[in-house]
Design an enzyme around this catalytic site. Structure first.
Site, mmCIF file in Angstrom:
data_model
loop_
_atom_site.group_PDB
_atom_site.id
_atom_site.type_symbol
_atom_site.label_atom_id
_atom_site.label_comp_id
_atom_site.label_asym_id
_atom_site.label_seq_id
_atom_site.Cartn_x
_atom_site.Cartn_y
_atom_site.Cartn_z
ATOM 1 N N GLU A 245 33.113 32.373 12.504
ATOM 2 C CA GLU A 245 33.781 33.736 13.466
ATOM 3 C C GLU A 245 32.249 33.935 14.425
ATOM 4 O O GLU A 245 31.785 34.454 15.686
ATOM 5 C CB GLU A 245 34.079 35.150 12.798
ATOM 6 C CG GLU A 245 35.459 35.719 12.557
ATOM 7 C CD GLU A 245 35.632 36.808 11.872
ATOM 8 O OE1 GLU A 245 36.851 36.709 11.726
ATOM 9 O OE2 GLU A 245 34.918 37.610 12.034
ATOM 10 N N ARG A 271 25.346 46.385 47.721
ATOM 11 C CA ARG A 271 24.694 47.624 48.285
ATOM 12 C C ARG A 271 23.585 47.888 48.693
ATOM 13 O O ARG A 271 22.430 47.468 47.734
ATOM 14 C CB ARG A 271 25.115 48.608 46.833
ATOM 15 C CG ARG A 271 24.889 49.639 46.002
ATOM 16 C CD ARG A 271 25.671 49.920 46.190
ATOM 17 N NE ARG A 271 25.434 51.610 46.578
ATOM 18 C CZ ARG A 271 25.941 52.690 46.738
ATOM 19 N NH1 ARG A 271 26.541 52.564 47.851
ATOM 20 N NH2 ARG A 271 25.956 54.706 46.470
ATOM 21 N N GLN A 282 12.258 46.280 43.114
ATOM 22 C CA GLN A 282 12.053 45.302 41.568
ATOM 23 C C GLN A 282 12.873 45.707 40.339
ATOM 24 O O GLN A 282 12.851 44.504 39.779
ATOM 25 C CB GLN A 282 11.132 45.422 42.099
ATOM 26 C CG GLN A 282 10.041 44.014 41.363
ATOM 27 C CD GLN A 282 8.693 43.751 41.283
ATOM 28 O OE1 GLN A 282 8.408 44.953 40.425
ATOM 29 N NE2 GLN A 282 8.515 42.627 41.179
#
Ligand SMILES: Cc1cc2nc3c(=O)[nH]c(=O)nc-3n(C[C@H](O)[C@H](O)[C@H](O)COP(=O)(O)OP(=O)(O)OC[C@H]3O[C@@H](n4cnc5c(N)ncnc54)[C@H](O)[C@@H]3O)c2cc1C
Length: 391
Positions: A245, A271, A282
């Site tokens: 798992e 955007r 930045q």
């Protein structure tokens, strides 16, 4: 070290990519709100044989090793929006199918794997109890010898797939020596008399389209032939399931993070605020870089853990390190993705769902603190051995 992608990995990844349109579910948002598992999507996975990936080919499986299974679950994580469905599949594969394929008798494999192949059966794996979470040694579910079988009594909690399962792999106490060899593993039909599963799935913050429930064993009669492995081998069987798992199931989150990184990058490119795309600020660009670094570090650790499982004896610390890195990365990256998306990232949809689906990852398959305790124990042993070598 060879970082090239083996042909079998590439084939399974391509197969899953081709399946992606079929797994797309326009109702996902609504199902996630209501906490509904999709039998229809499970059926699609079964028709492609994905519900038996690590089982032997002679019994309807694909015979995948850990690295290949991790590649498959990573691809599903990336291309299937329903992460709850992928989680349900991964838990079924790592903690039910894999132990059966590895430790089951010839008769058990023939009986169960053939039925899983043909009937698309869903497995649930049960060890956790109200008073035995991280501390599995506190388990109080008992399997007491009775005639040529056992009588099983106890209650298991928080069990993935329980409300929708067809069979249960359960760990119970068969000894009282105080060691990890006190447990044994059994496989039972859902319809076994005395086995009761909570009717309503638990409501939870993430992975809501996986059904989770509790299972009560009330004087359940099991035959000796239903025990997987010998009496007392439940601890090692459980441990192996958890290593699979931590490595393969958690590869699902790598795929989710890859999708999320691309979504976040696209959003930051398109955007525009203060006359520039967000990616040209930045602070946002560096967030994307941090997401990429976390993903790649977690991916490398997963590859190392999978290699270790495929080249026994496996190093248990490899899967613990991978799980710690993946679970940490998916939560941090989930937060970054929401932040980069601004207000749109908190509206109901893929981005906020990814964060919610990541939250439980630090708990199941070994909670973070508990894995760190194991790592430190191992580290102390290594240090002691190293200092003896120096003396
Ligand atoms: C989504 C999901 C799916 C699950 N699926 C299954 C399933 O299929 N089958 C199953 O059997 N169980 C399942 N579980 C249960 C899971 O295995 C347990 O949640 C896990 O073992 C932790 O146990 P607990 O929740 O009781 O937390 P606890 O053990 O009470 O731990 C709570 C907190 O304390 C910390 N803690 C505990 N001990 C120590 C320690 N010694 N030192 C420092 N910190 C410690 C833990 O790290 C954790 O942060 C699932 C859980 C979740 C959330």
């Amino acid at each position: 070290m060879d970082f090239s992608i083996p042909a079998r990995h590439a084939r399974i990844t391509e197969e899953i990519l081709a399946l992606a349109p079929e797994l797309h579910d326009a109702q996902l948002q609504e199902r996630d709100r209501l906490g509904l598992f999709s039998r229809d999507l499970w059926g699609i996975l079964c028709r492609r044989g994905l519900h038996l990936l690590p089982a032997p080919e002679s019994l309807g499986g694909r015979g995948l090793g850990a690295a290949e299974l991790a590649a498959a679950l990573e691809a599903l994580g990336e291309h299937c929006d329903d992460t709850g469905l992928v989680f349900a599949l991964a838990a079924h594969l790592c903690a039910c199918v894999h132990p059966l394929a590895l430790h089951g008798s010839t008769e058990q494999k023939q009986h169960w794997l053939t039925r899983i192949a043909q009937g698309g059966l869903i497995g649930a794996h049960a060890i956790t109890e109200e008073q035995a979470g991280s501390d599995v040694n506190a388990m109080s579910t008992v399997a007491v010898r009775e005639g040529d079988g056992y009588r099983l009594d106890g209650v298991k909690r928080y069990i993935t797939n329980a409300p929708v399962c067809d069979f249960v792999v359960v760990h119970a106490r068969t000894g009282h020596s105080g060691s990890f060899l006190d447990f044994s593993t059994f496989i039972l039909e859902r319809k076994t008399p005395g086995l009761h599963i909570s009717a309503q799935p638990h409501e939870k913050v993430g992975l809501r389209t996986t059904a989770m429930g509790d299972i009560c064993f009330d004087a359940v009669r099991v035959d000796e032939s239903q025990r997987i492995g010998c009496e007392g081998s439940g601890g090692p069987i459980f441990q192996a399931s958890m290593e699979w798992e931590r490595t393969c199931l958690f590869a699902m989150y790598l795929g989710v993070m890859r999708r999320q990184l691309h979504q976040s990058c696209r959003r930051a490119e398109t955007r525009v605020q203060f006359d520039r795309p967000l990616i040209e600020h930045q602070a946002i660009a560096h967030r994307l870089a941090d997401m990429k670094v976390r993903l790649e570090a977690a991916r490398l650790a997963t590859a190392r853990a999978a290699w270790s499982l495929d080249h026994p004896p496996a190093d248990p610390s490899a899967s613990a390190v991978a799980k710690l890195l993946v679970s940490d990365a998916c939560i941090r990256n989930g937060l970054d993705a929401v932040h980069i998306h601004g207000a749109s990232g908190v509206l109901s949809g893929d981005i906020e769902r990814q964060l919610r689906n990541a939250i439980p990852s630090t708990l199941f398959s070994g909670a973070s603190e508990v894995l760190k305790n194991h790592l430190v124990r191992q580290l102390r042993g290594e240090c002691r051995r190293a200092s003896r070598g120096v003396e």
